[in-house]
Design a protein around this motif. Structure first.
Motif, PDB file in Angstrom:
ATOM      1  N   PHE A 283       0.705  -1.333  -0.083  1.00 39.72           N
ATOM      2  CA  PHE A 283      -0.067   0.198   0.102  1.00 39.72           C
ATOM      3  C   PHE A 283       0.928   1.065   0.020  1.00 39.72           C
ATOM      4  O   PHE A 283       0.678   2.342  -0.639  1.00 39.72           O
TER       5      PHE A 283
ATOM      6  N   PHE B 125       1.935   1.967  -3.275  1.00 42.87           N
ATOM      7  CA  PHE B 125       0.995   2.235  -4.264  1.00 42.87           C
ATOM      8  C   PHE B 125       0.845   3.907  -3.806  1.00 42.87           C
ATOM      9  O   PHE B 125       0.592   4.841  -4.896  1.00 42.87           O
TER      10      PHE B 125
ATOM     11  N   PRO C 152      -2.448  -5.966 -16.559  1.00 42.80           N
ATOM     12  CA  PRO C 152      -3.428  -6.133 -15.586  1.00 42.80           C
ATOM     13  C   PRO C 152      -3.648  -7.485 -15.093  1.00 42.80           C
ATOM     14  O   PRO C 152      -4.500  -8.285 -15.546  1.00 42.80           O
TER      15      PRO C 152
ATOM     16  N   SER D  56      -0.409 -11.953  -7.908  1.00 42.60           N
ATOM     17  CA  SER D  56      -1.623 -11.872  -6.846  1.00 42.60           C
ATOM     18  C   SER D  56      -1.775 -12.875  -6.221  1.00 42.60           C
ATOM     19  O   SER D  56      -2.707 -12.883  -5.452  1.00 42.60           O
TER      20      SER D  56
ATOM     21  N   SER E 286      -0.727 -12.321  -2.521  1.00 41.94           N
ATOM     22  CA  SER E 286      -1.918 -11.587  -2.115  1.00 41.94           C
ATOM     23  C   SER E 286      -2.054 -10.126  -2.632  1.00 41.94           C
ATOM     24  O   SER E 286      -3.119  -9.510  -2.095  1.00 41.94           O
TER      25      SER E 286
ATOM     26  N   SER F  21      -3.814  -9.507  -5.376  1.00 43.36           N
ATOM     27  CA  SER F  21      -4.768  -9.487  -6.550  1.00 43.36           C
ATOM     28  C   SER F  21      -5.596  -8.144  -6.925  1.00 43.36           C
ATOM     29  O   SER F  21      -5.829  -7.639  -7.945  1.00 43.36           O
ATOM     30  N   GLY F  22      -5.689  -7.449  -5.654  1.00 42.56           N
ATOM     31  CA  GLY F  22      -6.571  -6.143  -5.775  1.00 42.56           C
ATOM     32  C   GLY F  22      -5.764  -4.970  -6.390  1.00 42.56           C
ATOM     33  O   GLY F  22      -6.514  -4.178  -6.727  1.00 42.56           O
ATOM     34  N   TYR F  23      -4.777  -5.180  -6.761  1.00 39.63           N
ATOM     35  CA  TYR F  23      -3.802  -4.136  -7.424  1.00 39.63           C
ATOM     36  C   TYR F  23      -3.949  -4.494  -9.115  1.00 39.63           C
ATOM     37  O   TYR F  23      -3.663  -3.650  -9.859  1.00 39.63           O
ATOM     38  N   ARG F  24      -4.267  -5.526  -9.346  1.00 40.02           N
ATOM     39  CA  ARG F  24      -4.269  -6.049 -10.781  1.00 40.02           C
ATOM     40  C   ARG F  24      -2.974  -6.195 -11.555  1.00 40.02           C
ATOM     41  O   ARG F  24      -2.832  -5.073 -12.274  1.00 40.02           O
TER      42      ARG F  24
ATOM     43  N   PRO G   7      -2.682  -0.598 -14.614  1.00 29.02           N
ATOM     44  CA  PRO G   7      -3.287   0.461 -13.785  1.00 29.02           C
ATOM     45  C   PRO G   7      -1.779   1.186 -13.315  1.00 29.02           C
ATOM     46  O   PRO G   7      -0.989   0.626 -12.604  1.00 29.02           O
TER      47      PRO G   7
ATOM     48  N   TYR H 211      -0.650   3.712 -11.198  1.00 29.04           N
ATOM     49  CA  TYR H 211      -0.346   3.681  -9.711  1.00 29.04           C
ATOM     50  C   TYR H 211       0.042   2.511  -9.104  1.00 29.04           C
ATOM     51  O   TYR H 211       0.981   2.121  -8.583  1.00 29.04           O
ATOM     52  N   SER H 212      -0.750   1.446  -9.500  1.00 27.56           N
ATOM     53  CA  SER H 212      -0.491  -0.012  -9.157  1.00 27.56           C
ATOM     54  C   SER H 212       0.909  -0.499  -9.537  1.00 27.56           C
ATOM     55  O   SER H 212       1.481  -1.237  -8.799  1.00 27.56           O
TER      56      SER H 212
END
Lengths: 404, 404
Positions: free
Chosen positions: A59, A62, A109, A250, A254, A256-259, A285, A287-288
């Motif tokens: 995070f 990000f 992605p 992912s 863990s 995955s939420g950032y693709r 994405p 920023y990801s």
């Protein structure tokens, strides 16, 4: 519009992991036997990122990307050069062969994005494509979507030890019959088995000899149990332009939420993948992408801790399943999937999966998604809270008994 | 492999916005005339999210998504039901027609993702597809990628007032000739013109009469100048199952770094789009989806302030361009693109674009990307720092003079 309707029927997602919430109330009412069994709901269709949290610093990385502003929001379609440069060295170290940050690496992605672009960039309508059975369900759907012809090669994972169990003679026949592309996952999804050095070297030799391209999905290659030996196809003698390797953060990490995913290897194919990405989603994405700065750069001990925790769950669940008469399961050497074959039941596997969800709050993915020889199997992603998963397996075992 | 090579050649991204950094040093050396002109580099190929920051609360909404954990990371392929539900009402209010959160709305990775899925879900190989010239370059590339046949319809934006300038008689002919899909952007990208009510109602009537599907990209429909009247196609008498509307927060709201878009309308097509999204990228980035909670829910005054700031830049740049003899530009009614047609130069537009980048640190997108009638035009995204953009236009004007 007949043709496009048929095409999309083949893409059915009704039983795909995560889509269960869209299923309409079915016709299982008349099949139900006994009461529901109370317990914490467990969704084995994917990992639980609440139980295994995103890798440390993700995070914050990000947030730093957002802080960086426009430069991070609008990268090249293939991803930020700065991030690709940092990543290329780490991926080369991990896989044992050079990666070109400039021309041989694309950020996508998710690994799903990488797989889509790789398949779209290697096959044309009518091309024969070798696909393993069982293997990740999207492989089959992607080949079908681009009007390729699937030529199946069986993986006899259940009755093999010391290797994954690919039918190498069948693979050779398929190449002889004109297959120009081979796509497979290693470790295998859903069976969790790892291809032996001899299997990988044979794949390399056959692909080279028959002029085929290989797309290898190594999504789970960091989560290896008991220091299982692992051979990266790209580190063999194969022409690097024949291979695209796919891996992303992912699962083990863990994220995955950032693709996020990556594909690397063949500069020719990666070049095409970028052109296609430009019209599919522009780029991963922005920023990801910055989160990849943490990848393969986790704190010391983090990965081994994560492996140990998954191994403990694997062993616990397998010991519970071993008590079920007639159930068969090979112990996975990597990844977080179990793929047990059920004993004969009085209801279809499809109905059993729905009953399980209804009566035991346990969600699993039916084996039919992975190939025609796996209709009596279930896939369970055991990257879950340990206790909740163990209890859920208890309920599964009870229902197997009830519906025999 | 002949066919797939040809296919990817058509996807050339060398001159696409944002890809300029990948251009090899060209052959413009011998063409250069005079010295470079100093000034802040401006990249007009896309908006500057450092000058116009992401909409308020976006990062906080993302952080809340991460906090929410697995529920937000693993949504349905079409996106989180909770977020779709909140969004459906706002999109219905904005466009003037109902949106079904359950079956008629999909969240995608950017509007590029929505466009890709919509085109892939409506056309088959050999289908005739009506495409506006000029229009967003990906429309053409997407139709080509899926082996559709492009049937062009001209937009005479330069010599028209009070309406966008679509050749409606030509559109009717194209439908009569069998086009089953019409794809267009409103406001038009690159020209920034808005289709009049009469134009939209004629499109609706013709599509209905000829049984065609319409994909309308309304990406810039919130950034309207002088309270320009705007008609949403989906709010006409057209059968809702014939229309897919695309809109996202990447431009006006500067949220491109989160990769978010939406498509809504036809439940049949949205259903297909979700099936395809499952194999293309699984879903729009899970945590990013939470940012949509801020969309169409910005603080009072935020949107009007953003419009006013863009309008001031538009007017300033246009007045500078008006001084160039022979240059033609229609004042855009919406969005943040200028699309001036250059006077005759001694070098090709393609070379002029490279010279501009080399000698003036000004990046623009060549008009040829948008259609064959725009080869002497340039597209400039003026969502930039006002002063830097005005200075950059000064350098552009100077170089036009130098290379006449």
């Amino acid at each position: 519009m007949g043709s496009i309707e048929t095409k999309f029927e083949k893409l059915a997602t009704d039983n795909a992991p995560g889509q269960e919430t869209r299923q309409k109330a079915g016709t299982i009412e008349t099949l139900l036997c006994g009461d529901s069994i109370a317990g914490t709901p467990v969704d084995f269709s994917h990992g639980d990122v609440d139980a295994f949290a995103p890798a440390p610093g993700s995070f914050e990385a990000f947030a730093a990307g957002v802080e960086r502003g426009g430069r991070q929001a609008y990268t090249e379609y293939r991803g930020s050069l700065e991030i690709r440069t940092a990543l290329a060295g780490r991926l080369a170290d991990f896989t044992g062969a050079a990666v070109s940050a400039d021309d041989g690496l694309i950020i996508t992605p998710g690994t799903q994005g990488a797989l889509f672009l790789a398949i779209a960039s290697t096959i044309s309508a009518g091309d024969k494509v070798a696909v393993v059975q069982p293997d990740y369900f999207a492989n089959r759907k992607l080949v079908q979507f681009f009007d390729g012809e699937i030529v199946p090669v069986k993986l006899d994972y259940l009755d093999t030890r010391e290797r994954a169990g690919l039918d190498l003679a069948a693979l050779e026949d398929v190449f002889k019959a004109g297959a120009k592309v081979f796509v497979f996952s290693n470790p295998n999804n859903p069976a969790g088995v790892v291809y032996s050095r001899q299997e990988i070297e044979t794949i390399a030799r056959l692909a080279e000899h028959h002029g085929a391209t290989v797309v290898v999905d190594e999504l789970y290659s960091r989560l290896l149990y008991d220091k299982s030996p692992y051979t990266h196809l790209r580190a063999t003698d194969i022409d690097p332009e024949r291979v695209v390797t796919i891996i992303g953060p992912s699962k083990t990490e863990s994220l995955s939420g950032y693709r996020l995913g990556t594909a690397f290897g063949s500069t020719r194919i990666v070049g095409r993948m970028e052109k296609l990405q430009a019209i599919v989603s522009l780029r991963a994405p922005g920023y990801s992408q910055a989160v990849l700065n943490t990848w393969f750069a986790e704190p010391a001990g983090w990965l081994s801790g994560r492996i140990a925790a998954h191994q403990a769950i694997r062993d616990d669940l397998l010991s519970k399943l071993a008590a079920v008469e007639g159930l068969r399961a090979r112990k996975p050497e990597a990844g977080s999937y179990l793929f047990p074959r059920l004993p004969e039941l009085a209801v279809s596997t499809q109905d059993f999966v729905r009953i399980l969800r209804r009566q035991a709050a346990v969600t699993v993915t039916p084996g039919a998604e992975f190939g025609p020889h796996s209709t009596d199997s279930l896939r369970l992603n055991f990257s879950q809270d340990h206790k909740a998963a163990a209890d859920a397996i208890g309920r599964l075992v009870e229902l197997i008994g009830r519906y025999r």
